[in-house]
Scaffold this active site. Structure first.
Site, PDB file in Angstrom:
ATOM      1  N   HIS A   2      42.947  32.903   6.868  1.00 32.12           N
ATOM      2  CA  HIS A   2      44.015  32.762   8.015  1.00 32.12           C
ATOM      3  C   HIS A   2      44.109  31.589   8.775  1.00 32.12           C
ATOM      4  O   HIS A   2      45.256  31.141   9.460  1.00 32.12           O
ATOM      5  CB  HIS A   2      45.177  34.210   7.703  1.00 32.12           C
ATOM      6  CG  HIS A   2      46.012  34.227   6.851  1.00 32.12           C
ATOM      7  ND1 HIS A   2      46.286  33.674   5.649  1.00 32.12           N
ATOM      8  CD2 HIS A   2      46.010  35.720   6.242  1.00 32.12           C
ATOM      9  CE1 HIS A   2      46.714  34.584   4.568  1.00 32.12           C
ATOM     10  NE2 HIS A   2      46.755  36.033   5.668  1.00 32.12           N
ATOM     11  N   HIS A  21      39.620  37.956   4.569  1.00 29.59           N
ATOM     12  CA  HIS A  21      41.246  36.976   4.380  1.00 29.59           C
ATOM     13  C   HIS A  21      41.943  37.081   5.972  1.00 29.59           C
ATOM     14  O   HIS A  21      42.219  35.895   5.736  1.00 29.59           O
ATOM     15  CB  HIS A  21      41.876  38.656   4.150  1.00 29.59           C
ATOM     16  CG  HIS A  21      43.003  38.163   3.756  1.00 29.59           C
ATOM     17  ND1 HIS A  21      43.841  38.464   2.008  1.00 29.59           N
ATOM     18  CD2 HIS A  21      44.269  38.607   4.580  1.00 29.59           C
ATOM     19  CE1 HIS A  21      45.102  38.235   2.995  1.00 29.59           C
ATOM     20  NE2 HIS A  21      45.383  38.210   3.970  1.00 29.59           N
ATOM     21  N   GLU A  22      41.331  37.320   7.327  1.00 29.23           N
ATOM     22  CA  GLU A  22      41.964  36.822   8.038  1.00 29.23           C
ATOM     23  C   GLU A  22      41.447  36.074   8.956  1.00 29.23           C
ATOM     24  O   GLU A  22      42.127  35.123   9.250  1.00 29.23           O
ATOM     25  CB  GLU A  22      42.039  38.511   8.636  1.00 29.23           C
ATOM     26  CG  GLU A  22      42.342  39.631   9.132  1.00 29.23           C
ATOM     27  CD  GLU A  22      44.420  39.356   8.660  1.00 29.23           C
ATOM     28  OE1 GLU A  22      44.656  38.217   8.588  1.00 29.23           O
ATOM     29  OE2 GLU A  22      45.071  39.972   7.329  1.00 29.23           O
TER      30      GLU A  22
END
Length: 198
Positions: free
Chosen positions: A62, A58-59
Site C-alpha cells: 500500500h 500487505h501494508e
C-alpha cells in the site's frame, strides 16, 4: 520508501503482535499459551513467516504504490485492536485490524483503487508462491506446515480485505473497478478453499 521512526516502531509492533495472535490461535488457544514450551516458539516462527510477513508485505505494498504516485503514506498501528486480537486468539478466534497506511495528497478514485488493490494482490501472490512450493516439495513436516499455513493465511488475508465496506480495501477497489474487485475476490476465495483440500 521513506519511513519515520514512529512508523518503523508501529510496523515492528504490529508484525510481532499479529504473529503472536496467530501463534496462540494455531497452537490451540490459552491452554497452549500458558504452557509456553518450545513447541509454542516453533508455532510462533511459523506464524511470523506466514501471518506476520503477509501482513507486513500487505501494508508495505500500500505504502509503496501510494508513494509511487507522489503521495504521503505512513503506517500507523491500531494498538487497542492488536491487544484485542491477542486476547481473542486465546479463546480460539481472531478479529484483526492491526493498523493502516494513512495517505494524504491528491487521490483520485482510480489511484485509491490501485493503492488498495496492492495489499490483497500481494497476499494473493504470496499464497500462489506457497501453493507452488507445496506442489514442488509436498506438505509434510515443519516445512510443509509453514507452506500450508502460508497458503491458507495469505489467501484469507486477501479475501478478508476484499470485504466491500469501509474501511476495507474492497470498498475502494469496487468503487474504482468492479472487474478488478471480483477477479481478486474470486482468486482469493478460490485459493483459501484450495488450502483446505490440497
Amino acid at each position: 520508501m521513506k519511513f519515520s521512526l514512529k512508523e518503523k516502531k508501529d510496523l515492528l509492533f504490529a508484525g510481532f503482535m499479529i504473529s503472536l495472535a496467530f501463534a496462540i490461535l494455531l497452537s490451540g488457544g490459552y491452554k497452549s499459551f500458558l504452557t509456553f514450551n518450545s513447541v509454542f516458539f516453533i508455532v510462533f516462527f511459523i506464524a511470523f513467516l506466514t501471518a506476520g510477513a503477509g501482513f507486513l508485505l500487505h501494508e508495505l505494498m500500500h505504502k509503496y504504490v501510494a508513494q509511487s504516485y507522489g503521495l504521503y503514506a505512513e503506517f500507523r498501528a491500531f494498538y487497542n485492536m492488536l491487544w484485542l486480537a491477542v486476547l481473542f486468539s486465546l479463546f480460539g478466534f481472531i478479529i484483526a485490524a492491526p493498523g493502516a497506511v494513512f495517505i494524504r495528497g491528491n487521490i483520485t478514485k482510480k489511484t485509491n483503487g490501485k493503492i488498495s488493490l496492492a495489499g490483497p494482490a500481494t497476499n494473493i501472490i504470496l499464497a500462489i508462491i506457497f501453493l507452488f512450493l507445496i506442489l514442488l516439495f509436498g506438505n509434510q513436516g515443519l516445512v510443509g506446515n509453514i507452506l500450508n499455513y502460508g497458503l491458507a493465511i495469505n489467501a484469507l488475508l486477501a479475501a478478508f480485505n476484499m470485504i466491500p465496506i469501509m474501511p476495507f480495501d474492497g470498498a475502494k477497489i469496487i468503487a474504482w473497478n468492479k472487474g478488478a474487485y471480483f477477479t481478486a475476490l474470486t482468486i482469493a476465495v478460490g485459493l483459501y478453499i484450495l488450502s483446505w483440500t490440497i
